[in-house]
Design a protein around this motif. Structure first.
Motif, PDB file in Angstrom:
ATOM      1  N   VAL A  73       0.849  -1.192   0.000  1.00 24.56           N
ATOM      2  CA  VAL A  73       0.000   0.000   0.000  1.00 24.56           C
ATOM      3  C   VAL A  73       0.883   1.240   0.000  1.00 24.56           C
ATOM      4  CG1 VAL A  73      -1.774   1.291   1.257  1.00 24.56           C
ATOM      5  CG2 VAL A  73      -1.817  -1.220   1.258  1.00 24.56           C
ATOM      6  N   TYR A  74       0.633   2.141  -0.962  1.00 31.97           N
ATOM      7  CA  TYR A  74       1.400   3.383  -1.085  1.00 31.97           C
ATOM      8  C   TYR A  74       0.447   4.578  -1.075  1.00 31.97           C
ATOM      9  CZ  TYR A  74       5.290   0.435  -2.598  1.00 31.97           C
ATOM     10  OH  TYR A  74       6.286  -0.505  -2.655  1.00 31.97           O
ATOM     11  N   ILE A  75       0.921   5.702  -0.528  1.00 30.12           N
ATOM     12  CA  ILE A  75       0.128   6.927  -0.529  1.00 30.12           C
ATOM     13  C   ILE A  75       0.966   8.094  -1.007  1.00 30.12           C
ATOM     14  CG2 ILE A  75      -1.290   6.114   1.411  1.00 30.12           C
ATOM     15  CD1 ILE A  75       0.185   8.225   3.158  1.00 30.12           C
ATOM     16  N   HIS A  76       0.276   9.157  -1.427  1.00 32.87           N
ATOM     17  CA  HIS A  76       0.912  10.442  -1.748  1.00 32.87           C
ATOM     18  C   HIS A  76       0.028  11.557  -1.222  1.00 32.87           C
ATOM     19  CE1 HIS A  76       2.618  13.887  -3.703  1.00 32.87           C
ATOM     20  NE2 HIS A  76       1.569  14.058  -4.486  1.00 32.87           N
ATOM     21  N   GLN A  77       0.578  12.378  -0.353  1.00 28.13           N
ATOM     22  CA  GLN A  77      -0.130  13.561   0.138  1.00 28.13           C
ATOM     23  C   GLN A  77       0.107  14.689  -0.849  1.00 28.13           C
ATOM     24  OE1 GLN A  77       0.430  14.549   4.310  1.00 28.13           O
ATOM     25  NE2 GLN A  77       0.152  16.733   3.878  1.00 28.13           N
ATOM     26  N   ARG A  78      -0.956  15.172  -1.471  1.00 25.64           N
ATOM     27  CA  ARG A  78      -0.819  16.115  -2.584  1.00 25.64           C
ATOM     28  C   ARG A  78      -0.328  17.489  -2.149  1.00 25.64           C
ATOM     29  NH1 ARG A  78      -6.626  14.735  -5.505  1.00 25.64           N
ATOM     30  NH2 ARG A  78      -6.177  12.534  -5.982  1.00 25.64           N
ATOM     31  N   ALA A  79      -0.627  17.897  -0.930  1.00 25.40           N
ATOM     32  CA  ALA A  79      -0.182  19.207  -0.442  1.00 25.40           C
ATOM     33  C   ALA A  79      -0.091  19.159   1.071  1.00 25.40           C
ATOM     34  CB  ALA A  79      -1.141  20.311  -0.892  1.00 25.40           C
ATOM     35  N   GLY A  80       0.631  20.112   1.633  1.00 26.97           N
ATOM     36  CA  GLY A  80       0.776  20.151   3.078  1.00 26.97           C
ATOM     37  C   GLY A  80       1.753  21.227   3.506  1.00 26.97           C
ATOM     38  N   ARG A  81       2.203  21.133   4.731  1.00 28.09           N
ATOM     39  CA  ARG A  81       3.155  22.122   5.248  1.00 28.09           C
ATOM     40  C   ARG A  81       4.557  21.922   4.692  1.00 28.09           C
ATOM     41  NH1 ARG A  81       1.138  21.753  11.459  1.00 28.09           N
ATOM     42  NH2 ARG A  81      -0.059  20.000  10.604  1.00 28.09           N
ATOM     43  N   ALA A  82       4.745  20.827   3.998  1.00 30.86           N
ATOM     44  CA  ALA A  82       6.034  20.550   3.348  1.00 30.86           C
ATOM     45  C   ALA A  82       5.770  19.698   2.122  1.00 30.86           C
ATOM     46  CB  ALA A  82       6.986  19.833   4.308  1.00 30.86           C
ATOM     47  N   SER A  83       6.691  19.727   1.160  1.00 32.12           N
ATOM     48  CA  SER A  83       6.576  18.897  -0.031  1.00 32.12           C
ATOM     49  C   SER A  83       6.689  17.430   0.366  1.00 32.12           C
ATOM     50  CB  SER A  83       7.687  19.255  -1.022  1.00 32.12           C
ATOM     51  OG  SER A  83       7.652  18.407  -2.144  1.00 32.12           O
ATOM     52  N   ARG A  84       5.752  16.632  -0.117  1.00 30.95           N
ATOM     53  CA  ARG A  84       5.712  15.235   0.274  1.00 30.95           C
ATOM     54  C   ARG A  84       6.180  14.331  -0.871  1.00 30.95           C
ATOM     55  NH1 ARG A  84       6.974  14.763   3.951  1.00 30.95           N
ATOM     56  NH2 ARG A  84       6.022  12.767   4.462  1.00 30.95           N
ATOM     57  N   PRO A  85       6.771  13.177  -0.564  1.00 29.60           N
ATOM     58  CA  PRO A  85       7.237  12.257  -1.605  1.00 29.60           C
ATOM     59  C   PRO A  85       6.113  11.824  -2.538  1.00 29.60           C
ATOM     60  CG  PRO A  85       8.129  11.642   0.534  1.00 29.60           C
ATOM     61  CD  PRO A  85       7.110  12.705   0.793  1.00 29.60           C
ATOM     62  N   VAL A  86       6.475  11.475  -3.772  1.00 25.78           N
ATOM     63  CA  VAL A  86       5.475  11.058  -4.755  1.00 25.78           C
ATOM     64  C   VAL A  86       4.783   9.763  -4.337  1.00 25.78           C
ATOM     65  CG1 VAL A  86       6.609  12.234  -6.664  1.00 25.78           C
ATOM     66  CG2 VAL A  86       7.229   9.869  -6.147  1.00 25.78           C
TER      67      VAL A  86
END
Length: 282
Positions: free
Chosen positions: A204-217
């Protein structure tokens, strides 16, 4: 004298391959050639091993390559010319018995790569959990960051074959919108579509599209190993909670969790395409 003896052994190996039905070719490195104080500028197989592999493959006999090594090696040629590759790493005292069990089919390989395997040393560092800014592919017409090869690794993180085939389908997210601090529950079907019992690891993999910091793909957030008979299907359940959905913020110097939209993938390695999404709201 040593050079002449080496040539004699080289020629003997090729002749033996010609007289054999199947060739098991063990190549790689000594344990002392990787690890602390053992950095090298090349991922090539040491000595004349590449030449030996090509000469034995040229005999036309089926070849199984067994790699004994402590780091990725440049096996780009082998990946397209050798029909079967077993990565044994440095397996320890019982390694020979374990390898024999796998080669004779008494055990089914179910291991997955814990690293991203590069095509050459020019790709290093390469890892699946990079940020968007680290991957120029697809932007302004670029298809690779290199002129002479694709930017994709030779083998993706989490990749690995076994003696059967598996398919992952029917991804369902029970609660696609959850409040901050809640859990995301999901289910997915995995089926052995091959002809014999096998092992595989659903990831299972996730990607957080936006946030307080750039998140891994992509980030691996769950996995489960399953053993299924031919034709057998099973539904797996995963839960993404505080441990999976928080990250360390350099700005806040604390673990944080954002209101955000997330991509979700489930599959058999980090290139999984079975996709859904969920949202964390206040």
């Amino acid at each position: 004298m040593e050079r002449a003896q080496a040539k004699q052994e080289f020629d003997k190996a090729v002749e033996l391959a010609k007289r054999s039905d199947v060739v098991v070719l063990a190549l790689g490195e000594l344990a002392m050639m990787s690890g602390e104080l053992a950095s090298q500028s090349s991922l090539d197989l040491p000595g004349r091993q590449q030449e030996l592999m090509e000469a034995i493959a040229a005999t036309g006999k089926p070849v199984v390559l067994v790699l004994v090594n402590g780091r990725p090696l440049n096996i780009t040629w082998a990946a397209s010319h050798i029909p079967a590759i077993l990565e044994a790493w440095h397996p320890g005292n019982e390694g020979g018995n374990a390898i024999a069990d796998l080669l004779f089919g008494d055990a089914n390989p179910g291991g997955k790569l814990p690293i991203t395997w590069p095509r050459s040393e020019g790709q290093i560092p390469t890892y699946y959990a990079h940020n968007l800014t680290h991957q120029p592919e697809g932007g302004r017409g670029f298809t690779s960051r290199y002129w002479d090869q694709t930017g994709a690794p030779l083998y993706a993180f989490g990749y690995g074959l076994n003696y059967s085939k598996f398919a992952v389908s029917n991804l369902k997210v029970a609660n696609g919108s959850v409040k901050l601090g809640g859990k995301v529950d999901l289910a997915v079907d995995v089926e052995n579509t091959g002809t014999r019992t096998g092992d595989d690891v659903v990831q299972v993999y996730i990607h957080q599209r936006a946030g307080r910091a750039s998140r891994p793909v992509r980030e691996l957030k769950g996995f489960e190993k399953v053993t299924l008979k031919a034709g057998e299907k099973k539904t797996l359940h995963f839960s993404l909670g505080r441990n999976e959905l928080t990250y360390w913020s350099q700005a806040s110097r604390d673990w944080v969790r954002d209101e955000a939209d997330f991509d979700l993938w489930v599959g058999l390695d980090s290139t999984a395409t079975l996709h859904s999404e969920f949202h964390i709201v206040q």
